[in-house]
Design an enzyme around this catalytic site. Structure first.
Site, mmCIF file in Angstrom:
data_model
loop_
_atom_site.group_PDB
_atom_site.id
_atom_site.type_symbol
_atom_site.label_atom_id
_atom_site.label_comp_id
_atom_site.label_asym_id
_atom_site.label_seq_id
_atom_site.Cartn_x
_atom_site.Cartn_y
_atom_site.Cartn_z
ATOM 1 N N TYR A 19 22.981 3.487 15.686
ATOM 2 C CA TYR A 19 21.575 3.092 15.811
ATOM 3 C C TYR A 19 20.902 3.057 14.439
ATOM 4 O O TYR A 19 20.152 2.124 14.112
ATOM 5 C CB TYR A 19 20.818 4.056 16.726
ATOM 6 C CG TYR A 19 19.332 3.753 16.783
ATOM 7 C CD1 TYR A 19 18.849 2.702 17.551
ATOM 8 C CD2 TYR A 19 18.421 4.502 16.033
ATOM 9 C CE1 TYR A 19 17.491 2.403 17.573
ATOM 10 C CE2 TYR A 19 17.075 4.209 16.055
ATOM 11 C CZ TYR A 19 16.609 3.160 16.825
ATOM 12 O OH TYR A 19 15.262 2.861 16.834
ATOM 13 N N PRO A 72 8.761 3.800 7.437
ATOM 14 C CA PRO A 72 8.591 4.271 8.814
ATOM 15 C C PRO A 72 9.890 4.142 9.591
ATOM 16 O O PRO A 72 10.501 3.074 9.619
ATOM 17 C CB PRO A 72 7.504 3.341 9.372
ATOM 18 C CG PRO A 72 7.605 2.095 8.545
ATOM 19 C CD PRO A 72 8.016 2.550 7.180
ATOM 20 N N MET A 73 10.304 5.241 10.228
ATOM 21 C CA MET A 73 11.563 5.247 10.980
ATOM 22 C C MET A 73 11.367 6.013 12.281
ATOM 23 O O MET A 73 10.821 7.116 12.280
ATOM 24 C CB MET A 73 12.682 5.875 10.150
ATOM 25 C CG MET A 73 13.092 5.016 8.960
ATOM 26 S SD MET A 73 14.316 5.827 7.905
ATOM 27 C CE MET A 73 13.293 7.042 7.067
ATOM 28 N N ALA A 74 11.836 5.417 13.369
ATOM 29 C CA ALA A 74 11.685 6.013 14.686
ATOM 30 C C ALA A 74 12.748 7.070 14.951
ATOM 31 O O ALA A 74 13.829 7.042 14.364
ATOM 32 C CB ALA A 74 11.777 4.919 15.756
ATOM 33 N N GLN A 127 2.309 3.586 10.443
ATOM 34 C CA GLN A 127 2.859 2.288 10.824
ATOM 35 C C GLN A 127 2.443 1.934 12.247
ATOM 36 O O GLN A 127 2.571 2.743 13.165
ATOM 37 C CB GLN A 127 4.388 2.314 10.724
ATOM 38 C CG GLN A 127 5.035 0.992 11.086
ATOM 39 C CD GLN A 127 6.016 1.116 12.241
ATOM 40 O OE1 GLN A 127 6.046 2.129 12.927
ATOM 41 N NE2 GLN A 127 6.798 0.088 12.459
ATOM 42 N N THR A 155 3.495 -3.804 11.150
ATOM 43 C CA THR A 155 4.813 -4.430 11.081
ATOM 44 C C THR A 155 4.795 -5.734 11.861
ATOM 45 O O THR A 155 4.523 -5.736 13.063
ATOM 46 C CB THR A 155 5.888 -3.489 11.632
ATOM 47 O OG1 THR A 155 5.921 -2.305 10.817
ATOM 48 C CG2 THR A 155 7.257 -4.138 11.602
ATOM 49 N N HIS A 244 13.340 -5.676 7.472
ATOM 50 C CA HIS A 244 13.544 -4.633 8.477
ATOM 51 C C HIS A 244 14.923 -3.982 8.326
ATOM 52 O O HIS A 244 15.536 -3.556 9.307
ATOM 53 C CB HIS A 244 13.402 -5.216 9.890
ATOM 54 C CG HIS A 244 12.687 -4.305 10.851
ATOM 55 N ND1 HIS A 244 11.360 -4.453 11.169
ATOM 56 C CD2 HIS A 244 13.119 -3.247 11.568
ATOM 57 C CE1 HIS A 244 11.004 -3.543 12.055
ATOM 58 N NE2 HIS A 244 12.059 -2.780 12.300
ATOM 59 N N ILE A 278 17.730 -0.605 -0.515
ATOM 60 C CA ILE A 278 17.573 0.238 -1.699
ATOM 61 C C ILE A 278 18.296 1.556 -1.461
ATOM 62 O O ILE A 278 17.964 2.310 -0.549
ATOM 63 C CB ILE A 278 16.083 0.465 -2.014
ATOM 64 C CG1 ILE A 278 15.457 -0.868 -2.453
ATOM 65 C CG2 ILE A 278 15.912 1.523 -3.095
ATOM 66 C CD1 ILE A 278 13.971 -0.816 -2.672
ATOM 67 N N ARG A 299 17.280 4.316 4.951
ATOM 68 C CA ARG A 299 18.548 4.937 5.359
ATOM 69 C C ARG A 299 18.996 6.102 4.472
ATOM 70 O O ARG A 299 19.579 7.059 4.991
ATOM 71 C CB ARG A 299 19.635 3.861 5.447
ATOM 72 C CG ARG A 299 19.474 2.951 6.682
ATOM 73 C CD ARG A 299 20.623 1.954 6.781
ATOM 74 N NE ARG A 299 20.586 1.173 8.009
ATOM 75 C CZ ARG A 299 20.040 -0.053 8.112
ATOM 76 N NH1 ARG A 299 19.474 -0.615 7.049
ATOM 77 N NH2 ARG A 299 20.051 -0.696 9.266
#
Length: 353
Positions: A19, A72-74, A127, A155, A244, A278, A299
């Site tokens: 994921y 922003p990361m869920a 976000q 977004t 994204h 990046i 990441r």
């Protein structure tokens, strides 16, 4: 699939790993995102090292200690128990900015109450995916403002979203008991036609611009014409050049290849940030050399969180700050603005695809 974080397969379940670290379809864009920054090469000057280096930048009439923000990361709570709050605390302590995802599992008020205590912190932004009605948007934005967030990141590059195929094949699904306390409404469901009927539009952005008193940052711009229109119509205060992370659709252009053109198209009318691919402080230096005012990190933060929790994230940030400072010093520049204006950066023809 990216090969950068294979070691995390021993830490995370296969579904969660895929994921966060897979891309859309064949992951062509994901892989090219990572490679594209490395094709650019910096040409340093010698015997010109400064006596000190400052990473300070200007944003929305305020000085910030560094050009780094966490993207922003869920669902970060799936990666480590420290989750959103742990990353936010590490960001504040290491002078990084932090953008909280509306799909975070931690209430936005809890994040801001801890993050804003740090005196030398970076910016705190929220976000926003425009789910639900206009009234629901305003209700959430009111919460965001009361909690002290300093900008709204809208977004716009994912009107249709789906889980990466590799994650589905690995059995990933969001747990039924996974709380998402920061949504404005229910994400669109149903057929593609039903979902597209609710897609965010230019008219929606104009309406939001009139109603929202926070600075608006538009995330997901890849076309210079879109960037120019946003500026021409005064619809935002900053743009994030982003695909994204290669998660929405495959075969889209890497941000490294369009960044300089978008910077030229906005002509200093708004700030320009960039993300996608990046993976090191050297990539950050290239992004700044191509004209970015700041960068978003995604990441690598997830990987550091999985391996070491909040402490692992803080260590990563400390290292990247030191490495960027060293790169600037070796090249002969003491400030971000001097580096951006004067650094010599090349893209050798033999490295073209």
């Amino acid at each position: 699939m990216s090969t950068t974080y294979q070691n995390l397969k021993d830490i995370l379940s296969s579904g969660i790993y895929e994921y966060f670290f897979s891309g859309a379809d064949d992951s062509v864009t994901l892989r090219e995102n990572e490679l594209s920054w490395k094709r650019f090469q910096i040409v340093p000057r010698v015997m010109s090292s400064p006596r000190s280096v400052s990473l300070e930048i200007d944003f929305f009439e305020k000085k910030w200690p560094s050009p780094f923000l966490v993207a922003p990361m869920a669902y970060l709570g799936m990666v480590h128990e420290h989750g959103d709050l742990g990353v936010a605390l590490a960001s504040a302590a290491q002078q990084f900015g932090f953008i909280l995802s509306c799909h975070a599992t931690t209430p936005l008020e809890l994040i801001s109450s801890h993050f804003l205590r740090e005196e030398l912190r970076g910016p705190l932004w929220f976000q926003f995916y425009p789910y639900g009605s206009h009234a629901e948007w305003l209700s959430l934005i009111s919460r965001v403002q009361r909690a002290g967030y300093e900008a709204l990141v809208v977004t716009v590059d994912a009107p249709v979203k789906w889980t990466p195929k590799a994650a589905i094949d690995a059995g990933f699904s969001v747990p039924a008991n996974c709380l998402q306390p920061n949504l404005s409404g229910v994400p669109p469901r149903g057929s593609l036609t039903d979902v597209l009927k609710q897609a965010f539009s230019w008219n929606d952005l104009k309406w939001l611009r009139e109603k929202c008193s926070l600075p608006i940052v538009i995330k997901g711009v890849l076309n210079p014409e879109d960037a120019s229109r946003l500026c021409d119509e005064s619809l935002c205060d900053a743009i994030i050049v982003s695909n994204h992370g290669g998660r929405v659709i495959d075969r889209v252009i890497p941000t490294a290849y369009v960044l300089k053109e978008i910077v030229a198209s906005v002509a200093n009318r708004v700030k320009v940030l960039v993300d996608s691919g990046i993976r090191s402080a050297h990539d950050v230096a290239v992004a700044l050399a191509l004209g970015a005012d700041a960068v978003l990190i995604g990441r690598p933060v997830v990987a550091a969180l999985a391996e070491g929790g909040a402490q692992g994230v803080a260590h990563l940030f400390s290292r990247w700050r030191d490495e960027l400072s060293a790169i600037m010093a070796v090249c002969g520049f003491s400030t971000i603005s001097d580096f951006k204006l004067n650094i010599d950066i090349r893209w050798p023809k033999e490295h073209l695809i």
